[in-house]
Design an enzyme around this catalytic site. Sequence first.
Site, PDB file in Angstrom:
ATOM      1  N   ASP A 207     -34.611  40.176   2.450  1.00  0.00           N
ATOM      2  CA  ASP A 207     -33.763  40.455   1.292  1.00  0.00           C
ATOM      3  C   ASP A 207     -32.735  41.543   1.574  1.00  0.00           C
ATOM      4  O   ASP A 207     -31.723  41.643   0.892  1.00  0.00           O
ATOM      5  CB  ASP A 207     -34.642  40.860   0.101  1.00  0.00           C
ATOM      6  CG  ASP A 207     -33.842  41.005  -1.180  1.00  0.00           C
ATOM      7  OD1 ASP A 207     -33.179  40.020  -1.576  1.00  0.00           O
ATOM      8  OD2 ASP A 207     -33.853  42.088  -1.781  1.00  0.00           O
ATOM      9  N   ARG A 208     -33.004  42.382   2.599  1.00  0.00           N
ATOM     10  CA  ARG A 208     -32.070  43.461   2.938  1.00  0.00           C
ATOM     11  C   ARG A 208     -30.819  42.931   3.631  1.00  0.00           C
ATOM     12  O   ARG A 208     -29.801  43.626   3.676  1.00  0.00           O
ATOM     13  CB  ARG A 208     -32.742  44.483   3.865  1.00  0.00           C
ATOM     14  CG  ARG A 208     -33.839  45.285   3.204  1.00  0.00           C
ATOM     15  CD  ARG A 208     -33.279  46.228   2.173  1.00  0.00           C
ATOM     16  NE  ARG A 208     -34.358  46.956   1.514  1.00  0.00           N
ATOM     17  CZ  ARG A 208     -34.230  47.545   0.355  1.00  0.00           C
ATOM     18  NH1 ARG A 208     -33.086  47.495  -0.289  1.00  0.00           N
ATOM     19  NH2 ARG A 208     -35.244  48.198  -0.190  1.00  0.00           N
ATOM     20  N   LEU A 288     -30.340  41.726  -8.449  1.00  0.00           N
ATOM     21  CA  LEU A 288     -28.895  41.518  -8.571  1.00  0.00           C
ATOM     22  C   LEU A 288     -28.181  41.562  -7.226  1.00  0.00           C
ATOM     23  O   LEU A 288     -26.953  41.485  -7.174  1.00  0.00           O
ATOM     24  CB  LEU A 288     -28.288  42.582  -9.505  1.00  0.00           C
ATOM     25  CG  LEU A 288     -28.703  42.485 -10.980  1.00  0.00           C
ATOM     26  CD1 LEU A 288     -28.197  43.677 -11.745  1.00  0.00           C
ATOM     27  CD2 LEU A 288     -28.176  41.197 -11.601  1.00  0.00           C
ATOM     28  N   ARG A 289     -28.961  41.689  -6.153  1.00  0.00           N
ATOM     29  CA  ARG A 289     -28.336  41.802  -4.842  1.00  0.00           C
ATOM     30  C   ARG A 289     -27.511  40.546  -4.517  1.00  0.00           C
ATOM     31  O   ARG A 289     -26.447  40.625  -3.898  1.00  0.00           O
ATOM     32  CB  ARG A 289     -29.404  42.051  -3.779  1.00  0.00           C
ATOM     33  CG  ARG A 289     -28.884  42.780  -2.566  1.00  0.00           C
ATOM     34  CD  ARG A 289     -30.000  43.220  -1.647  1.00  0.00           C
ATOM     35  NE  ARG A 289     -30.396  44.591  -1.897  1.00  0.00           N
ATOM     36  CZ  ARG A 289     -31.649  45.013  -1.910  1.00  0.00           C
ATOM     37  NH1 ARG A 289     -32.632  44.182  -1.708  1.00  0.00           N
ATOM     38  NH2 ARG A 289     -31.917  46.284  -2.131  1.00  0.00           N
ATOM     39  N   GLY A 290     -28.015  39.380  -4.906  1.00  0.00           N
ATOM     40  CA  GLY A 290     -27.294  38.133  -4.643  1.00  0.00           C
ATOM     41  C   GLY A 290     -25.935  38.099  -5.322  1.00  0.00           C
ATOM     42  O   GLY A 290     -24.936  37.665  -4.725  1.00  0.00           O
TER      43      GLY A 290
END
Length: 357
Positions: A207-208, A288-290
Site C-alpha cells: 500500500d506504500r 484515501l491514498r488511492g
Amino acid sequence: MDTQLVGDTQRPVFPFTAIVGQEEMKLALLLNVIDPKIGGVMIMGDRGTGKSTTVRALVDLLPEIEVVLDDPFNSDPRDPELMSEEVRDKIRRAQEIRVVSTKISMVDLPLGATEDRVCGTIDIEKALTEGVKAFEPGLLAKANRGILYVDEVNLLDDHLVDVLLDAAASGWNTVEREGISISHPARFILIGSGNPEEGELRPQLLDRFGMHAQVGTVKDAELRVKIVEQRASFDQDPRAFRDAYNISQENLRQQIQQARERLPKVQIDYDLRVNISKICAELNVDGLRGDIVTNRAAKSLAALGGREQVTPKDILTVIPLCLRHRLRKDPLESIDSGLLVKEKFSQVFGYTSKAAS
C-alpha cells in the site's frame, strides 16, 4: 557501490529510450520522476523481462537538484523539512551555506543489508568521550531526495521492511542507541521489483507504493528478436550503442524537466476529481491514498504531455496503475484487477477506453 553513477569509469547503463515495450512500467517510472510525491512504483513480473534494466536506465534521465555542499543527507537549502539538523542550525545562526547542483541519486538496497547499513549507526564511544553526536549515515541518508531501489523486494527481511515503512510514512529516519537519538530527513522515491512466483508482498508495504506496474514476457516473435539484437549490440560495444541514443535521451530528459516545471500549473476539474473518488469508493479501496495518488499521477501525465489541463484519457491511463494493488483480493476472481478498474472507469465516466479523450 550503493549509488549507481554514469561516467567513463562506471559500468555503462542501457539507454532508457532503447528499451522495447513495457510501456506501463516506463510510464510509471517517468511519472514518479516528474512528481516524487506520487509515492514510488512496485514492478512485478516474470524473470528476464527487463525490470532491473529499466529502473537502472532511469539514472541517465534524472534531473539536477540543489543540495548543500558536503552534506551527507542531500539537504535542500530552502525547505526545512528536507534539511539535516546541522544545516538548520547554520541557517538559524545566519551562517553561510554553500549550494551545489547535483543529479538526483539512485541508491540500491541489497537484500542482505543490515539494519545499521540501512539506517546508519551512532558512534557511542565518541559520544561518551567527546560529548558529540557522531553519526555514520546509512543508505536512507544517501537516498534522501533521491530514489531507493529494492530489487526482489518481496524477499526482503521483515525487519528491513518495517524500517522502510517507517521512513516512507514519516519522511524521517530516527536512530536510537543507548539513550542517544538522531533524526534526519529520508524522503525518497521507493521503487521495488520482484517476481510474484517468489512470494507476495506484505499488504502494509504494498500500500506504500503509489503505483503498481505489471510486466509480462513479450509474446511477439519479431519484437523478441529486436530485443535480443539490441542487447547483443549493447554488450558488444556499450559506448557506441549509447551514443546512438544520445539525441532521444536528451529529448526525453528535457521533456521531463519541462514537465516538472509545468506541474504546479496543471489543473484537474472538480467533476473529474469527484469521479476519481467515486471509482475508489465503489471499488471499496481502503483509505484515501488511492484518490490522492490518482490525482497526482493524472496531473503528471498531463504535464508530460505538455498540457495544463487533465483529461479523462489521462485518468484512464493512470488509474489502473494507482488502484490495482489496493483492491481486496477475491480468491475466486480470475480477472486482472487492472481490468476491473477500467470497467469501473467506463461505468462512472460513461466512456469506453477508446472514447476517452
